[in-house]
Design a protein around this motif. Structure first.
Motif, PDB file in Angstrom:
ATOM      1  N   GLN A 298       2.250  11.805  -9.519  1.00 30.16           N
ATOM      2  CA  GLN A 298       1.654  13.135  -9.430  1.00 30.16           C
ATOM      3  C   GLN A 298       2.741  14.206  -9.425  1.00 30.16           C
ATOM      4  OE1 GLN A 298      -0.701  12.905  -5.869  1.00 30.16           O
ATOM      5  NE2 GLN A 298      -2.536  12.199  -6.942  1.00 30.16           N
TER       6      GLN A 298
ATOM      7  N   GLU B 228       0.837  -1.204   0.000  1.00 27.23           N
ATOM      8  CA  GLU B 228       0.000   0.000   0.000  1.00 27.23           C
ATOM      9  C   GLU B 228       0.872   1.255   0.000  1.00 27.23           C
ATOM     10  OE1 GLU B 228      -3.079   2.140   3.042  1.00 27.23           O
ATOM     11  OE2 GLU B 228      -3.185  -0.045   2.903  1.00 27.23           O
ATOM     12  N   PHE B 229       1.928   1.221   0.808  1.00 27.91           N
ATOM     13  CA  PHE B 229       2.851   2.352   0.862  1.00 27.91           C
ATOM     14  C   PHE B 229       3.521   2.570  -0.492  1.00 27.91           C
ATOM     15  CE2 PHE B 229       7.175   3.982   1.544  1.00 27.91           C
ATOM     16  CZ  PHE B 229       6.868   5.222   2.087  1.00 27.91           C
ATOM     17  N   GLN B 230       3.946   1.490  -1.137  1.00 34.88           N
ATOM     18  CA  GLN B 230       4.599   1.604  -2.443  1.00 34.88           C
ATOM     19  C   GLN B 230       3.626   2.123  -3.493  1.00 34.88           C
ATOM     20  OE1 GLN B 230       6.300  -2.234  -3.237  1.00 34.88           O
ATOM     21  NE2 GLN B 230       8.130  -1.859  -1.994  1.00 34.88           N
ATOM     22  N   GLU B 231       2.378   1.646  -3.444  1.00 37.89           N
ATOM     23  CA  GLU B 231       1.371   2.139  -4.385  1.00 37.89           C
ATOM     24  C   GLU B 231       1.122   3.623  -4.161  1.00 37.89           C
ATOM     25  OE1 GLU B 231      -2.145  -0.246  -4.000  1.00 37.89           O
ATOM     26  OE2 GLU B 231      -1.154  -2.079  -4.675  1.00 37.89           O
ATOM     27  N   GLN B 232       0.995   3.986  -2.895  1.00 36.94           N
ATOM     28  CA  GLN B 232       0.747   5.383  -2.560  1.00 36.94           C
ATOM     29  C   GLN B 232       1.960   6.235  -2.958  1.00 36.94           C
ATOM     30  OE1 GLN B 232       0.180   6.154   1.620  1.00 36.94           O
ATOM     31  NE2 GLN B 232      -1.779   7.121   1.225  1.00 36.94           N
ATOM     32  N   ASN B 233       3.128   5.717  -2.648  1.00 35.51           N
ATOM     33  CA  ASN B 233       4.358   6.426  -2.997  1.00 35.51           C
ATOM     34  C   ASN B 233       4.486   6.537  -4.504  1.00 35.51           C
ATOM     35  OD1 ASN B 233       6.770   7.715  -2.638  1.00 35.51           O
ATOM     36  ND2 ASN B 233       7.955   5.862  -2.300  1.00 35.51           N
ATOM     37  N   SER B 234       4.163   5.468  -5.218  1.00 35.28           N
ATOM     38  CA  SER B 234       4.214   5.475  -6.675  1.00 35.28           C
ATOM     39  C   SER B 234       3.215   6.480  -7.228  1.00 35.28           C
ATOM     40  CB  SER B 234       3.930   4.077  -7.213  1.00 35.28           C
ATOM     41  OG  SER B 234       3.851   4.102  -8.617  1.00 35.28           O
ATOM     42  N   SER B 235       2.014   6.504  -6.660  1.00 39.37           N
ATOM     43  CA  SER B 235       0.980   7.434  -7.098  1.00 39.37           C
ATOM     44  C   SER B 235       1.427   8.876  -6.854  1.00 39.37           C
ATOM     45  CB  SER B 235      -0.323   7.147  -6.361  1.00 39.37           C
ATOM     46  OG  SER B 235      -1.287   8.121  -6.671  1.00 39.37           O
ATOM     47  N   GLU B 236       1.983   9.128  -5.674  1.00 40.42           N
ATOM     48  CA  GLU B 236       2.467  10.468  -5.366  1.00 40.42           C
ATOM     49  C   GLU B 236       3.631  10.835  -6.283  1.00 40.42           C
ATOM     50  OE1 GLU B 236       3.421  10.628  -1.225  1.00 40.42           O
ATOM     51  OE2 GLU B 236       1.323  10.635  -0.608  1.00 40.42           O
TER      52      GLU B 236
END
Length: 134
Positions: free
Chosen positions: A41, A30-38
């Motif tokens: 962006q 989840e952190f990697q997905e969020q980090n990847s998404s950020e």
């Protein structure tokens, strides 16, 4: 019996550790997905800002060219103004000179000498009378 309790304890510990590892992996994903998404962006925002900077640089260059062209046109117009002013002043001086000559000619034509009298006396200063006809 103690051995069975120990095995259950180990199995329970193993189950808890597996649950913890599973939860850890889920959080890491989840952190990697969020980090990847950020990151995506931020990357998109950075690309947009770079494009804006390039556009501003292009506009600045165009403005510099426009200013240089306008300054050159202004200098050319000032030179042309000096030339026109000098030509105008020369022409005006010529017209004034010609006007003076014409006035003199008019005065000479309208006045003609009809009689010069004799000096009024024989002294050092004598007066002569000029009669002019208009």
């Amino acid at each position: 019996e103690q051995f069975v309790g120990s095995v259950r304890c180990v199995q329970e510990t193993e189950r808890v550790v597996k649950g913890i590892l599973k939860k850890y992996n889920e959080l890491e994903n989840e952190f990697q997905e969020q980090n990847s998404s950020e990151s995506q962006q931020y990357e998109g925002l950075l690309q947009k800002l770079e494009a804006d900077v390039r556009q501003h640089i292009r506009i600045e260059q165009q403005l510099k060219l426009y200013i240089e062209t306008t300054q050159q046109k202004l200098e050319d117009l000032e030179k042309q103004k000096l030339i026109v002013t000098a030509d105008f002043e020369r022409g005006l001086d010529e017209l004034k000179h010609e006007n003076r000559k014409l006035k003199e000619q008019v005065e000479l034509q309208s006045l003609s000498l009809i009689h010069i009298s004799e000096p009024t006396r024989q002294a050092e200063i004598s007066y002569a009378v000029f009669c002019l006809k208009k």
